[in-house]
Design an enzyme around this catalytic site. Sequence first.
Site, PDB file in Angstrom:
ATOM      1  N   ASP A 250     -25.603  17.825 -11.733  1.00  0.00           N
ATOM      2  CA  ASP A 250     -25.954  18.090 -13.130  1.00  0.00           C
ATOM      3  C   ASP A 250     -25.928  16.795 -13.932  1.00  0.00           C
ATOM      4  O   ASP A 250     -24.910  16.093 -13.980  1.00  0.00           O
ATOM      5  CB  ASP A 250     -24.983  19.099 -13.738  1.00  0.00           C
ATOM      6  CG  ASP A 250     -25.392  19.476 -15.150  1.00  0.00           C
ATOM      7  OD1 ASP A 250     -26.225  20.383 -15.295  1.00  0.00           O
ATOM      8  OD2 ASP A 250     -24.887  18.840 -16.088  1.00  0.00           O
ATOM      9  N   ASP A 376     -28.682  -4.639  -4.557  1.00  0.00           N
ATOM     10  CA  ASP A 376     -27.940  -4.128  -3.416  1.00  0.00           C
ATOM     11  C   ASP A 376     -28.079  -5.140  -2.279  1.00  0.00           C
ATOM     12  O   ASP A 376     -28.867  -6.069  -2.331  1.00  0.00           O
ATOM     13  CB  ASP A 376     -28.460  -2.742  -3.013  1.00  0.00           C
ATOM     14  CG  ASP A 376     -27.357  -1.853  -2.456  1.00  0.00           C
ATOM     15  OD1 ASP A 376     -26.390  -2.396  -1.886  1.00  0.00           O
ATOM     16  OD2 ASP A 376     -27.458  -0.617  -2.578  1.00  0.00           O
TER      17      ASP A 376
END
Length: 673
Positions: A250, A376
């Site tokens: 959510d 990353d």
Amino acid sequence: MKSTRASARRPATLSTLALIAVLSFSGCGSDLNNTSAPQANQMNFGFTTLKLLTVDGLNFKDMNKDGVLQPYEDWRLSPDVRAKDLVSRLTLQEKAGLMMHGTAPALNDTTGIGTGTAYDPTALSTLINKQGVSTFITRLSADANALAAQYNELQKVAEQSRLGIPVTISSDPRNHFQYVLGASASANGFSQWPEPLGLAAIGDAGLTKTFGDIARQEYRAVGITEALSPQADLATEPRWPRINGTFGEDAQAAKAQVRAYIEGFQKGDGGINSDSVIAVVKHWAGYGAQKSGFDSHNYYGRYATYPKNNFPYHLIPFEGAFAAKVGAVMPTYSEPDGSVTVDGISLEQVGAAFDKPLLTDLLRGKYGFDGVIVSDWQIASDCDTNCMNGWGSAHPGFVGLGMPWGMESATRLQRFVRAVGAGVDQFGGEDDPSFIVQAVNQGLLTPSRLDESAYRVLLQKFQQGLFDHPYVDASAASSIVGKQDFQSQALDAQRRSMVLLQNSGDLLPMATGKKVWLYGIDPSVAKQYGYTVVTSPQAADVAIVRASTPFETLHPTYTFGSMQHEGSLAFVDGNPDYEAIKQAALAPKSVVAIYMDRPAILTNVQPKVTSILANFGASDVALFDVLTGKGKPEGHLPLELPSSMADVAAQSEDLPHDTAHPLYPYGFGLSYK
């Protein structure tokens, strides 16, 4: 967070500010006069290997060893002024070195990625003093005092560099249960909390902030000043291996949790300060919507997909990070599988670190982010034949591994240029700045662009106070890391985060004195709670099983595919945990506690057992506290539990709560009567 246009928040260009700084301080040297810096009491530097200068009756570190007080050495001046002055003194090599976020090399490292118990001082001296690298991830595994002592040795080396720039040490999460190389680090004495999914299950932002504050204190005690977390990714694809590090599916709930987490680590919502651990929110953006659930550490999993055009939903949790003035953002490896447009900005079909519309137009433009963008790991490295096709019969390793998605055919130089042009300030897993130097010398990058990245990196070092007091008290580290109060709060969070899914006949909480059959549980813990351990379910009053969400190893010949949990979430015959659950059904009553790093399918477990508890990282002690009522399960599911793999296959990777017939819906959780 309400979005603001770049024109309202973006500062003046660095080249303009740097010029002002240089003009303001040119010729100053030690003749600063009392008007150029505020009056102040002497700063306590603690230990230092540097000589001290005395100016205006105050002491300063002679960081560049020239015998003259330079503005960046003057602790009375603001971090902004000091950073701009230092940028003006950097060589091209030093600027490029600041853009590397290397791996701290360790002695006797057999993995090649810095694992061990002590740093390699010779290798580090080369990286710091010759390459100009001053940011490293640590993968050391040692007790707190040893980690702190090793960190201090790094700073001694750094003080002897040309300009005395201190080292920043980062870490993957260390305070949880799951340890996956490249995603998390072993706890090894740090207070042990449920995974972020468990914090989301509790749903208390105040507790999440407390967790961040405790982890911050533990990190700073051993010299870790940057956290490669939190994950603001959304768990909208149930098969994805990285779900355990998220705050669920959510967006609004995750937004609140992300903000609280960062406020804890950075000590407040005012940005980086002298008590902060820099939070690196990741992975910008949409990483949770992985095609078929495969992860983009792998070539076969490089695509994120948005079949319902729901990419904007995946940006919402990052708004919590921006509200907390997060220090750094890490782009995702993933490249979009198809066209994506948000607010009129069309993304490019490359990995996020190469995507200028995503980083410059959306992140820095619409959202006004002015911190560090750190890529990353290994986005500029080549992905060789083994990386693309698997290692065949050989055991997968890290040699030849790269994640340059969308830029596979480019050269390393081209990848560095493309990423810097897109907005990247630092390169994760890289310690060779020669490509950046080469790019400037060939006119592919401008010195002023490097100035921007160097400024952002140095500013945070000044804001954290690393130039003035980089060392830690190694003898005190163990009194902070994992101390009783911290671990007590962590244990309570483990208990509270459990979700009671089924409790037929109100079996739980359970009286002591019963005979129990155990699977996956230390018998000595059960005995401590007054239970008698028996050797068969038929001889027990209650059978208690600890299980984990099922998984498949679908890509065993790939480096990360061999370690990650992929594929089916369903319990099937032959699965050891499921066989134990079937055995437990032979007892009069049974309890199954399931660790959920992904949402388990419990359709054929539900009718076989009396009670079901979901956990997101909990010790046997925490489990028995809940079984006996000493603690209560207060969690609510941060993601729905599907009823079948057919429903999982039919759902859309980018939508939350969208399996057709969830066995347990999002937010479900029973409580004790």
